[in-house]
Scaffold this active site. Structure first.
Site, short mmCIF file in Angstrom:
data_model
loop_
_atom_site.label_atom_id
_atom_site.label_comp_id
_atom_site.label_asym_id
_atom_site.label_seq_id
_atom_site.Cartn_x
_atom_site.Cartn_y
_atom_site.Cartn_z
N CYS A 2 0.86 -1.18 0.00
CA CYS A 2 0.00 0.00 0.00
C CYS A 2 0.90 1.24 0.00
CB CYS A 2 -0.93 0.10 1.20
SG CYS A 2 -2.07 -1.27 1.38
N ARG A 27 3.82 -0.74 -4.84
CA ARG A 27 3.60 -1.25 -3.49
C ARG A 27 2.22 -1.86 -3.33
NH1 ARG A 27 7.12 1.39 0.21
NH2 ARG A 27 5.66 0.86 1.84
N TRP A 72 -3.21 -2.51 -1.47
CA TRP A 72 -3.02 -3.95 -1.64
C TRP A 72 -3.91 -4.58 -0.59
CZ3 TRP A 72 -1.25 -8.08 1.32
CH2 TRP A 72 -0.87 -9.23 0.61
N ASN A 98 -1.81 2.22 6.01
CA ASN A 98 -1.07 1.00 5.65
C ASN A 98 -0.92 0.19 6.91
OD1 ASN A 98 -0.69 2.09 3.17
ND2 ASN A 98 1.51 2.46 3.39
N GLY A 99 -0.96 -1.14 6.78
CA GLY A 99 -0.79 -1.99 7.96
C GLY A 99 -2.08 -2.73 8.26
N GLU A 481 15.96 -19.39 -6.65
CA GLU A 481 15.67 -18.02 -7.10
C GLU A 481 15.12 -18.04 -8.53
OE1 GLU A 481 15.12 -15.29 -5.94
OE2 GLU A 481 15.53 -13.77 -7.43
N LYS A 485 11.54 -16.46 -9.52
CA LYS A 485 11.33 -15.41 -10.52
C LYS A 485 10.30 -15.85 -11.53
CE LYS A 485 12.58 -12.63 -9.05
NZ LYS A 485 13.37 -12.57 -7.85
N GLU A 488 6.64 -16.03 -10.02
CA GLU A 488 5.99 -14.80 -9.57
C GLU A 488 5.62 -13.86 -10.70
OE1 GLU A 488 8.22 -12.22 -6.92
OE2 GLU A 488 10.08 -12.81 -7.87
N HIS A 504 14.76 -38.96 -4.77
CA HIS A 504 14.06 -39.26 -3.53
C HIS A 504 12.60 -38.82 -3.58
CE1 HIS A 504 17.82 -40.57 -1.82
NE2 HIS A 504 18.37 -39.44 -2.22
N LYS A 601 5.45 -4.82 -3.62
CA LYS A 601 6.91 -4.74 -3.47
C LYS A 601 7.37 -4.86 -2.02
CE LYS A 601 11.04 -4.00 -5.09
NZ LYS A 601 11.65 -5.20 -5.71
C1 F6R Z 1 10.84 -11.72 -5.04
C2 F6R Z 1 10.77 -10.63 -4.11
C3 F6R Z 1 10.41 -10.93 -2.70
C4 F6R Z 1 11.30 -10.10 -1.77
C5 F6R Z 1 10.84 -10.27 -0.33
C6 F6R Z 1 11.71 -9.52 0.64
O1 F6R Z 1 11.24 -11.29 -6.29
O2 F6R Z 1 10.98 -9.50 -4.46
O3 F6R Z 1 10.51 -12.28 -2.41
O4 F6R Z 1 12.62 -10.51 -1.94
O5 F6R Z 1 9.52 -9.84 -0.21
O6 F6R Z 1 11.73 -8.16 0.37
P1 F6R Z 1 12.85 -7.22 0.96
O7 F6R Z 1 14.14 -7.61 0.36
O8 F6R Z 1 12.44 -5.83 0.60
O9 F6R Z 1 12.85 -7.45 2.45
#
Ligand code: F6R
Length: 606
Positions: A2, A27, A72, A98-99, A481, A485, A488, A504, A601
């Protein structure tokens, strides 16, 4: 998670709020709204993007004070009604939040019993009604907000306006960031500096429990008890240009392509050619203290956690100190044993992730020594830790993390070199790592040159609804990772497994319909990895191999060959083709690359 923007000054607030919201859209992006104050509160809010809100705001929506929000959803579906700002029934008070208010149901029931009619399903609306009740009994809006917040359990970053006091905005934070922006005869506030840098680079971060009153002439901040606090403004070194797409179709591609520079910035001034060591002054730790740690425990969430796994491997290999990584979201809830001989490392791009922040706070409560690896300067986690390493990767706007991931791995390489050289890493090995690190930016450029070919491969593999990613030891976090990627941003189901674990269980899934992306670096495990490829191919599985040389043609359908660095640093390079693969798969499937569904984000809620 948010976004909040607030403005008070002499200009028209609405265009400033809308522009700020656009900068914060990464966000949260399921609904948006603004209120301006001009002989009463004027409200517009819509389900959808900030662009939809901009269309809904009439030309005559004048007012020199206002607040805005991009959402969000947590409480209630995305809808016009649930979008913020929320008004009190008499339309005197407007709130953006927010929160999460944890006792919202209880407060709502109490207010309903007293005759309040709710128009949304949100927890935030509770706050608007509570403030409206207290504002008639108090002399200032600030007092009314403080009184209302006393009944709240949970986290918040809020901005509040009162139509009867059209010259001031009250903001407050507890667990959800609020930053003030200082202008000339105008003041701004936002949940993230991204919304401010177009107007000012002088900012003040609120601490948890703090509240601020903003007018065109300036601001006053107060601790939770009401005592005025003194704040020194910081200068942000990111400007508005850092938040543009810079001619790229998506922020994600821009951020992937920026990695030669972002990595160079993470390294800048930190490598010492003479003694083959790393300079990490921000750790605030002398050599004696550095030697005193017996273990390293790394915590972070999502991709930050996977980069922590690369970090743990680097620390064990180069410094021979036992190290492991764990999701901060799990760590904080399992009443961890906090050991005085362990150094704790918290990783966060945003510096705001609530679970990581809460884990750091838990560690500090128990007397743990915590350092941070953080991108956002002055963020909550950066301020909470005892020292650390800033990434200097520049703002990361796309929801999926790319350049922060590689810069974090670089920061770990520096940390591992630093620890290694105060322990037993030889000068020769130190030199090898220093030289390897220096080579990385040029090698990444070489990988980026393969973008078109990787786009073709992405198109070929994106027809499958599911993909397996495998890697061994150093390659396993890379596989994790890569799967993260892909899932998501393209919504293709992707699973990562240690290659050693395939037999396994998951080998049962392998067949022509489930392709595998295999991370196969040229290291001591090469033969074992090639055997795994043979096992996959023998079951009819397609293989896309990422590694340093072409294998026997029978072992892989496609190969992405990348430049070789030192084996310890290879995981950083192996990540880049997987970022490109995910990006191009998402483009091929016409996904909303920078704003994938259901995600945001900065995850500032639990
Ligand atoms: C994946 C991604 C998330 C962040 C996670 C932590 O691409 O962006 O998995 O890595 O939410 O976010 P930060 O690094 O801001 O604590």
């Amino acid at each position: 998670m948010c976004g909040i923007v607030a403005y008070v000054g002499s200009k028209d607030a609405a265009p400033i709020l809308l522009e700020g919201l656009q900068r914060l859209e990464y966000r949260g992006y399921d609904s948006a709204g603004v209120v301006v104050s001009n002989k009463g509160l004027k409200l517009r809010k819509v389900k959808g993007r900030v662009a939809d809100l901009a269309k809904a705001v009439p030309a005559r929506f004048k007012g020199t004070l206002g607040i805005g929000h991009t959402r969000w959803a947590t409480h209630g579906v995305p809808s016009d009604e649930n979008a913020h700002p929320h008004l009190s029934s008499d339309e005197r008070i407007a709130v953006v939040h927010n929160g999460i208010i944890e006792n919202a149901d209880e407060l709502r029931a109490r207010l309903v019993a007293e005759g309040v009619v709710f128009v949304s399903e949100t927890d935030t609306e509770v706050l608007a009604h509570l403030i409206a009740r207290t504002v008639t009994e108090t002399d200032t809006l600030e007092e009314a907000v403080r009184k209302a917040l006393k009944s709240i359990v949970g986290t918040y970053g809020i901005a509040v306006v009162d139509s009867e006091r059209p010259k001031e905005i009250v903001v407050a934070r507890n667990g959800s960031p609020i930053v003030l922006g200082l202008g000339e005869k105008e003041m701004f506030a936002a949940s993230d500096v991204a919304a401010l840098v177009r107007y000012t680079r002088q900012v003040v971060h609120l601490e948890d429990g703090e509240l601020a009153v903003l007018t065109a002439d300036g601001f006053h901040t107060f601790a939770s008890g009401g005592r005025e606090t003194a704040k020194e403004p910081l200068t942000v070194d990111w400007d508005a240009g850092h938040y543009d797409t810079g001619g790229y179709e998506h922020y994600l591609l821009k951020e992937i392509s920026e990695q030669p520079e972002s990595i160079a910035r993470t390294l800048r001034g930190r490598l010492d050619e003479r003694f083959h060591i790393a300079h990490l002054g921000g750790l605030n730790m002398d050599a004696r203290e550095t030697r005193s740690f017996r273990r390293v425990k790394i915590i972070g969430c999502g991709s930050a956690y996977y980069s922590g796994q690369i970090g743990a491997q680097l620390i064990e290999e180069l410094a021979r100190i036992p190290a492991d990584a764990e999701p901060a979201s799990e760590f904080r809830y399992r009443n961890p044993v906090v050991d005085p001989d362990t150094l704790y490392v918290a990783i966060s791009q945003s510096g705001e992730t609530y679970d990581t922040l809460a884990a750091v706070q838990e560690l500090k409560r128990k007397g743990g020594r915590v350092i941070g690896i953080v991108n956002a300067v002055g963020s909550a986690i950066a301020r909470e830790v005892d020292g650390g390493i800033y990434l200097h990767a520049g703002p990361e706007v796309s929801v999926a993390s790319t350049k922060a991931f590689t810069s974090t791995a670089i920061a770990f390489a520096l940390l591992a070199l630093h620890f290694g050289r105060v322990h037993d890493l030889s000068p020769a090995d130190g030199r090898r790592i220093v030289e390897g690190l220096r080579e990385l930016p040029t090698q990444i450029e070489k990988i980026l040159e393969q973008g078109d070919r990787i786009a073709e491969l992405a198109k070929k593999y994106a027809v499958h609804p599911s993909m397996m990613f495998v890697g061994r030891v150093r390659g396993y976090p890379v596989a994790r990772e890569g799967a993260q990627k892909l899932k998501e941003i393209s919504y293709i189901h992707a699973e990562a497994y240690p290659a050693s674990e395939l037999k396994h269980g998951p080998l049962a899934l392998i067949g022509p319909e489930l392709p595998t992306v295999a991370i196969v670096p040229d290291d001591e495990l090469l033969d074992k990895n090639l055997t795994t490829l043979g096992e996959i191919r023998a079951r009819g599985g397609q293989v896309l191999m990422v590694g340093h040389r072409e294998p026997d043609a029978k072992l892989a359908d496609d190969v992405i060959v990348i430049p070789k660095n030192e084996i310890e640093l290879d995981p950083i390079l192996l990540t880049i083709p997987l970022q490109l693969l995910a990006y191009h798969a998402a483009v091929a499937l016409e996904r909303d690359v920078d704003k994938p569904r259901n995600l945001a984000k900065s995850v500032t809620v639990e």
